[in-house]
Write a protein that holds these residues in place. Structure first.
Motif, PDB file in Angstrom:
ATOM      1  N   GLY A 132       0.788  -1.223   0.000  1.00  0.00           N
ATOM      2  CA  GLY A 132       0.000   0.000   0.000  1.00  0.00           C
ATOM      3  C   GLY A 132       0.820   1.273   0.000  1.00  0.00           C
ATOM      4  N   SER A 133       2.125   1.170   0.228  1.00  0.00           N
ATOM      5  CA  SER A 133       2.969   2.362   0.305  1.00  0.00           C
ATOM      6  C   SER A 133       3.120   3.080  -1.025  1.00  0.00           C
ATOM      7  CB  SER A 133       4.356   1.989   0.837  1.00  0.00           C
ATOM      8  OG  SER A 133       5.013   1.080  -0.043  1.00  0.00           O
ATOM      9  N   VAL A 134       2.770   2.429  -2.135  1.00  0.00           N
ATOM     10  CA  VAL A 134       2.919   3.076  -3.441  1.00  0.00           C
ATOM     11  C   VAL A 134       1.672   3.860  -3.836  1.00  0.00           C
ATOM     12  CG1 VAL A 134       4.515   1.286  -4.243  1.00  0.00           C
ATOM     13  CG2 VAL A 134       2.083   1.058  -4.742  1.00  0.00           C
ATOM     14  N   GLU A 135       0.589   3.743  -3.051  1.00  0.00           N
ATOM     15  CA  GLU A 135      -0.648   4.430  -3.416  1.00  0.00           C
ATOM     16  C   GLU A 135      -0.642   5.878  -2.916  1.00  0.00           C
ATOM     17  OE1 GLU A 135      -2.694   3.505  -5.442  1.00  0.00           O
ATOM     18  OE2 GLU A 135      -2.642   1.311  -5.540  1.00  0.00           O
ATOM     19  N   HIS A 136      -1.522   6.686  -3.510  1.00  0.00           N
ATOM     20  CA  HIS A 136      -1.531   8.112  -3.232  1.00  0.00           C
ATOM     21  C   HIS A 136      -2.493   8.499  -2.121  1.00  0.00           C
ATOM     22  CE1 HIS A 136       1.008   8.705  -6.697  1.00  0.00           C
ATOM     23  NE2 HIS A 136       0.130   8.122  -7.483  1.00  0.00           N
ATOM     24  N   THR A 137      -3.475   7.672  -1.810  1.00  0.00           N
ATOM     25  CA  THR A 137      -4.461   8.021  -0.792  1.00  0.00           C
ATOM     26  C   THR A 137      -4.497   6.931   0.282  1.00  0.00           C
ATOM     27  OG1 THR A 137      -6.349   6.874  -1.813  1.00  0.00           O
ATOM     28  CG2 THR A 137      -5.842   9.098  -2.606  1.00  0.00           C
ATOM     29  N   ALA A 226      -6.448  -5.557 -13.535  1.00  0.00           N
ATOM     30  CA  ALA A 226      -5.261  -4.907 -14.094  1.00  0.00           C
ATOM     31  C   ALA A 226      -4.737  -3.818 -13.161  1.00  0.00           C
ATOM     32  CB  ALA A 226      -5.583  -4.321 -15.467  1.00  0.00           C
ATOM     33  N   VAL A 227      -5.633  -3.147 -12.440  1.00  0.00           N
ATOM     34  CA  VAL A 227      -5.209  -2.104 -11.503  1.00  0.00           C
ATOM     35  C   VAL A 227      -4.454  -2.728 -10.334  1.00  0.00           C
ATOM     36  CG1 VAL A 227      -6.015  -0.303  -9.927  1.00  0.00           C
ATOM     37  CG2 VAL A 227      -7.112  -0.585 -12.166  1.00  0.00           C
ATOM     38  N   ALA A 228      -4.968  -3.851  -9.829  1.00  0.00           N
ATOM     39  CA  ALA A 228      -4.295  -4.541  -8.734  1.00  0.00           C
ATOM     40  C   ALA A 228      -2.938  -5.079  -9.172  1.00  0.00           C
ATOM     41  CB  ALA A 228      -5.176  -5.679  -8.218  1.00  0.00           C
ATOM     42  N   GLN A 229      -2.882  -5.617 -10.374  1.00  0.00           N
ATOM     43  CA  GLN A 229      -1.617  -6.134 -10.885  1.00  0.00           C
ATOM     44  C   GLN A 229      -0.593  -5.019 -11.047  1.00  0.00           C
ATOM     45  OE1 GLN A 229      -3.279  -7.920 -14.346  1.00  0.00           O
ATOM     46  NE2 GLN A 229      -3.843  -9.825 -13.315  1.00  0.00           N
ATOM     47  N   LYS A 230      -1.047  -3.865 -11.510  1.00  0.00           N
ATOM     48  CA  LYS A 230      -0.126  -2.733 -11.663  1.00  0.00           C
ATOM     49  C   LYS A 230       0.394  -2.254 -10.311  1.00  0.00           C
ATOM     50  CE  LYS A 230       0.324   1.903 -13.657  1.00  0.00           C
ATOM     51  NZ  LYS A 230       0.926   2.465 -12.431  1.00  0.00           N
ATOM     52  N   ALA A 231      -0.470  -2.253  -9.303  1.00  0.00           N
ATOM     53  CA  ALA A 231      -0.037  -1.820  -7.978  1.00  0.00           C
ATOM     54  C   ALA A 231       1.095  -2.699  -7.466  1.00  0.00           C
ATOM     55  CB  ALA A 231      -1.217  -1.844  -7.008  1.00  0.00           C
ATOM     56  N   LEU A 232       0.963  -4.000  -7.652  1.00  0.00           N
ATOM     57  CA  LEU A 232       2.015  -4.899  -7.189  1.00  0.00           C
ATOM     58  C   LEU A 232       3.259  -4.781  -8.065  1.00  0.00           C
ATOM     59  CD1 LEU A 232       3.087  -6.980  -5.328  1.00  0.00           C
ATOM     60  CD2 LEU A 232       1.771  -8.739  -6.517  1.00  0.00           C
ATOM     61  N   ARG A 233       3.051  -4.553  -9.352  1.00  0.00           N
ATOM     62  CA  ARG A 233       4.196  -4.379 -10.257  1.00  0.00           C
ATOM     63  C   ARG A 233       5.000  -3.140  -9.868  1.00  0.00           C
ATOM     64  NH1 ARG A 233       1.492  -5.074 -14.490  1.00  0.00           N
ATOM     65  NH2 ARG A 233       1.079  -2.919 -15.091  1.00  0.00           N
ATOM     66  N   ASP A 234       4.310  -2.056  -9.567  1.00  0.00           N
ATOM     67  CA  ASP A 234       4.999  -0.829  -9.151  1.00  0.00           C
ATOM     68  C   ASP A 234       5.760  -1.048  -7.845  1.00  0.00           C
ATOM     69  OD1 ASP A 234       3.954   0.433 -11.356  1.00  0.00           O
ATOM     70  OD2 ASP A 234       2.335   1.440 -10.264  1.00  0.00           O
ATOM     71  N   TYR A 235       5.123  -1.754  -6.919  1.00  0.00           N
ATOM     72  CA  TYR A 235       5.776  -1.969  -5.624  1.00  0.00           C
ATOM     73  C   TYR A 235       7.001  -2.869  -5.756  1.00  0.00           C
ATOM     74  CZ  TYR A 235       6.829  -3.528  -0.956  1.00  0.00           C
ATOM     75  OH  TYR A 235       7.511  -3.817   0.194  1.00  0.00           O
ATOM     76  N   ARG A 236       6.889  -3.933  -6.522  1.00  0.00           N
ATOM     77  CA  ARG A 236       8.022  -4.866  -6.593  1.00  0.00           C
ATOM     78  C   ARG A 236       9.245  -4.203  -7.218  1.00  0.00           C
ATOM     79  NH1 ARG A 236       5.294  -8.433 -11.271  1.00  0.00           N
ATOM     80  NH2 ARG A 236       6.364  -7.557 -13.083  1.00  0.00           N
TER      81      ARG A 236
END
Length: 303
Positions: A132-137, A226-236
């Motif tokens: 969750g640290s990569v999210e904006h809100t 796809a949004v969930a996958q991108k969130a994990l991709r950004d974090y990894r």
């Protein structure tokens, strides 16, 4: 009846009677469209029911060979296309009296499923706790923490998790009812950490109605995979995790870590919702050291 009309009747039957998923319907529909297009090119006209009834194994082999040589598709895709053709021809045999002669003696290409690539226990916990640290809100951060904690803690497919509603929110001490492939239901236990993460996220949502999606996107609709996958991709990428750190890898990790800790394979099969034990064996890997320890403790001639 034309081939295209027969194709649509089969897809409608799959959706209505077999409750096939939208992904299955899309894949099988495309596979059958490819085959009907192949027949149209080689026969000079769109095939009708009579032309389909006259098919022989050589016709299907020619189609699969063309897909391999001209279109460069792999064994897995051709095996799926053959499965679609089998289902289609058997449907016509059952409902329209066609003899499925084209299926006689046909064998599909050999497909070796890739070995699952789970995360380590430390990596899986890091993903669940820090993605969750990569999210904006704060709401989006709590959502992703809850989602990936749920995937790892309960071994769900991402489609199963995103299909949950508020009324289905996991609670500690209660089994979570999951609707999996083939519309089959199973009950999985809920860890306190999972219940806490989901409860913290739902609390930030205010008071959503029971029928609202549990995991929502920025516009309030059901969260897109796809949004969930991108969130994990950004974090990894930020955390330096391997490329196999995907939502489905958390399911692999759930099964592998349970098995490595001595979990019973049959129980893991039930938790994952697999129809056969062989599928569970492909999804899990056994730590060789753990296996040797088990042998040493259990075998009467080990000493």
């Amino acid at each position: 009846m034309t081939g295209l009309e027969a194709r649509q009747r089969w897809l409608d039957w799959l959706a209505r009677e077999r409750r096939a998923s939208p992904h299955t319907l899309a894949a099988y529909g495309a596979d059958l469209a490819d085959f009907l297009g192949f027949l149209t090119r080689h026969q000079g006209a769109e095939p009708d029911l009579g032309a389909i009834a006259a098919l022989r194994p050589a016709d299907i082999r020619a189609f699969l060979a063309e897909r391999a040589t001209r279109d460069k598709v792999g064994n897995a895709t051709r095996a799926r296309q053959l499965a679609a053709l089998r289902g289609f021809l058997r449907f016509l045999a059952r409902h329209h009296g066609i003899e499925p002669l084209a299926l006689a003696g046909l064998r599909g290409p050999r497909v070796v499923p890739p070995a699952p690539r789970p995360l380590t226990a430390e990596q899986a916990r890091e993903v669940a706790g820090s993605v969750g640290s990569v999210e904006h809100t704060p709401l989006q951060a709590a959502r992703d923490t809850a989602l990936f904690t749920l995937l790892y803690g309960c071994g769900l497919r991402i489609s199963e998790a995103l299909g949950l509603d508020i009324r289905d929110a996991p609670r500690a001490g209660q089994g979570l009812k999951v609707r999996g492939k083939g519309n089959k239901e199973r009950i999985v236990p809920v860890l306190p950490a999972v219940a806490q993460a989901v409860a913290a996220y739902v609390a930030l949502r205010g008071n959503p109605p029971p029928e609202a999606p549990l995991f929502t996107g920025a516009r309030g609709g059901r969260l897109d995979p796809a949004v969930a996958q991108k969130a994990l991709r950004d974090y990894r990428r930020l955390a330096g995790l391997p490329e196999n750190a995907t939502p489905h890898a958390l399911r692999h990790s759930f099964a592998t870590h349970l098995l490595g800790a001595g979990g019973d394979l049959r129980s893991i099969q039930e938790l994952l919702g697999h129809a056969s034990l062989s599928t569970t064996q492909r999804y899990t890997t056994v730590d060789a050291v753990r296996l040797l320890e088990t042998w040493q403790k259990a075998h009467p001639r080990a000493e």
